[in-house]
Design an enzyme around this catalytic site. Structure first.
Site: not given
Ligand code: RFL
Ligand code: PHB
Length: 389
Positions: A72, A200, A292, A296, A384
């Site tokens: 993109h 957005y 989110p 980042k 971004y």
């Molecule tokens: P995770 O993915 O939470 O993984 C951690 C893992 O550790 C396990 N765990 C354990 N294992 C052993 N013993 C324990 N006691 C444990 N406790 C937990 C868990 O089961 C899990 O498998 O962390 P990690 O690897 O640091 O990754 C971080 C990302 O997942 C997170 O920052 C992103 O998903 C955030 N996020 C977004 N980030 C972006 O860069 N771009 C995006 O577009 C974006 N959109 C989002 C998002 C997060 C969202 N939610 C639901 C939080 C959109 C949403 C809706």
């Molecule tokens: C997504 O596609 O899940 C998404 C994209 C952009 C954001 C957050 C989530 O800022």
């Protein structure tokens, strides 16, 4: 069992770290609390900074992303007085990649399996020991039996609710936090995305975001109350509300369908300092959370992994301690800038409870300035698409 590096958490941070270290000849064991099926079913991030894209390629897990991901070159912002596009490539010479976190996790598991990497899932009661000495160990229970792993380093990649950060004495940590007074209701649906690029939207009824995973998989979000029950949002209500908040021509084009995933995420900003205590190093959501809005979270996890793996490779290969000693400081400098950007995006795009007319005008002025200023657009695009590692 003995390994060089015990990695707690098999999400993107833990798996990617394991993959990069293994390719450098360093032995790791990953301990994941949940089942692999559970980890692979999480729907989360979708937008990758270019530095994340390059890191995944260098780690040998970029092939499917390059084939199936979507480059993109810009993004749309919409508000009452302004509807405009920011051209990332024109402003800063680099795009972003849309490729789901779910797919990255799948690619990482496949790569770990192909190299014979050890990922132990459903590891219960993970406990960290001896972190302040030079021979730490980790215990866990699997299938009713307690196991012990002796190691040289422990990496806390276990997300915000994991055990690693909690294993550091409170007196050794400074924590900074803001909980935002709203959440995001997200829907995944097997429908063609409404737009080729993300939208957005700032709207008087609240924020909305149109995103995507592929040509027939759309991801949409609307701002909601953080404590709202999901039952309040049957599909029809969600689509109707989304249509009200996005630009009219997009609302007309929008193809709706049954949701295949629906969830509410609270919004939080959080940083813990330092990101190291003795032989324990934190990476990703274990150390920091961003709302989110700036996309980042996963990208910050990737930059932590970059600094941490470089530091560990120098330490294990050459006995060089500078990298591990400066890991926390290096990672945090980038973390705080991503926190700032996510905070700014969240502030300018959401409706705040009790927002007074002055604050409302400030938001409008921010967006109007962004719409009309090349300098402001360059700053937005630079952040971004990702500050350099
Ligand atoms: P995770 O993915 O939470 O993984 C951690 C893992 O550790 C396990 N765990 C354990 N294992 C052993 N013993 C324990 N006691 C444990 N406790 C937990 C868990 O089961 C899990 O498998 O962390 P990690 O690897 O640091 O990754 C971080 C990302 O997942 C997170 O920052 C992103 O998903 C955030 N996020 C977004 N980030 C972006 O860069 N771009 C995006 O577009 C974006 N959109 C989002 C998002 C997060 C969202 N939610 C639901 C939080 C959109 C949403 C809706
Ligand atoms: C997504 O596609 O899940 C998404 C994209 C952009 C954001 C957050 C989530 O800022």
């Amino acid at each position: 069992m003995r390994t060089q590096v015990a990695i707690i958490g098999g999400g993107p941070s833990g798996l990617l770290t394991s993959q990069i270290l293994h390719r450098a000849g360093i032995d790791t064991v990953v301990l994941e609390a949940r089942s692999r099926a559970h980890v692979l079913s999480r729907i989360r991030a979708g937008v990758l900074e270019w530095g994340t894209v390059e890191l995944l390629r260098r780690a040998g897990v970029g092939e499917r992303m390059d084939r199936e991901g979507f480059v993109h070159e810009g993004v749309f912002l919409s508000a009452r007085n302004a509807q405009f596009r920011i051209d990332f490539v024109r402003q800063v010479g680099r795009p972003v990649m849309v490729y789901g976190q779910t797919e990255i996790t799948r690619d990482l598991y496949a790569a770990r399996d192909a190299m014979g990497g050890v990922v132990i899932d459903e590891a219960e009661g993970v406990t960290l020991h001896g972190l302040d000495g030079d021979a730490p160990w980790v215990t866990y229970v699997k299938g009713g039996t307690e196991h012990r792993i002796d190691c040289e380093m422990v990496l806390g990649c276990d997300g915000f609710h994991g055990v690693s950060r909690r294993s550091i004495p409170k007196s050794a940590l400074s924590e900074y936090e803001t909980v935002w007074p709203f959440g995001w209701l997200g829907v995944l649906s097997e429908t063609p995305p409404v737009s080729d690029e993300l939208i957005y939207a700032n709207h008087e009824r609240g924020f909305a975001l149109c995103s995507m995973r592929n040509r027939n998989l759309s991801r949409y979000y609307i701002q909601c109350a953080a404590d709202e029950p999901l039952e309040k949002w049957p599909d029809d209500a969600f689509w109707a509300e989304l249509k009200r908040r996005i630009p009219a021509e997009a609302a007309e084009r929008l193809v709706t369908g049954p949701s295949i995933e629906k969830s509410i995420a609270p919004l939080r900003s959080y940083v813990c300092e330092p990101m190291r205590w003795g032989r324990l190093f934190l990476a990703g959501d274990a150390a920091h959370i961003v709302p989110p809005t700036g996309a980042k979270g996963l990208n910050l996890a990737a930059s932590d992994v970059h600094y941490l793996t470089q530091a560990l490779i120098a330490w294990f290969r050459d006995g060089e301690a500078e990298g591990i000693d400066r890991y926390s400081e290096r990672a945090l400098r980038r973390v705080w800038k991503a926190e700032r950007f996510s905070w700014w995006m969240t502030r300018i795009l959401h409706r705040f409870p009790g927002q007074n007319p002055f604050e409302q005008r400030m938001q409008e002025a921010e967006l109007d300035y962004l719409a009309g200023s090349a300098a402001a657009q360059t700053a937005m695009a630079e952040n971004y698409t990702g500050l350099p590692f």
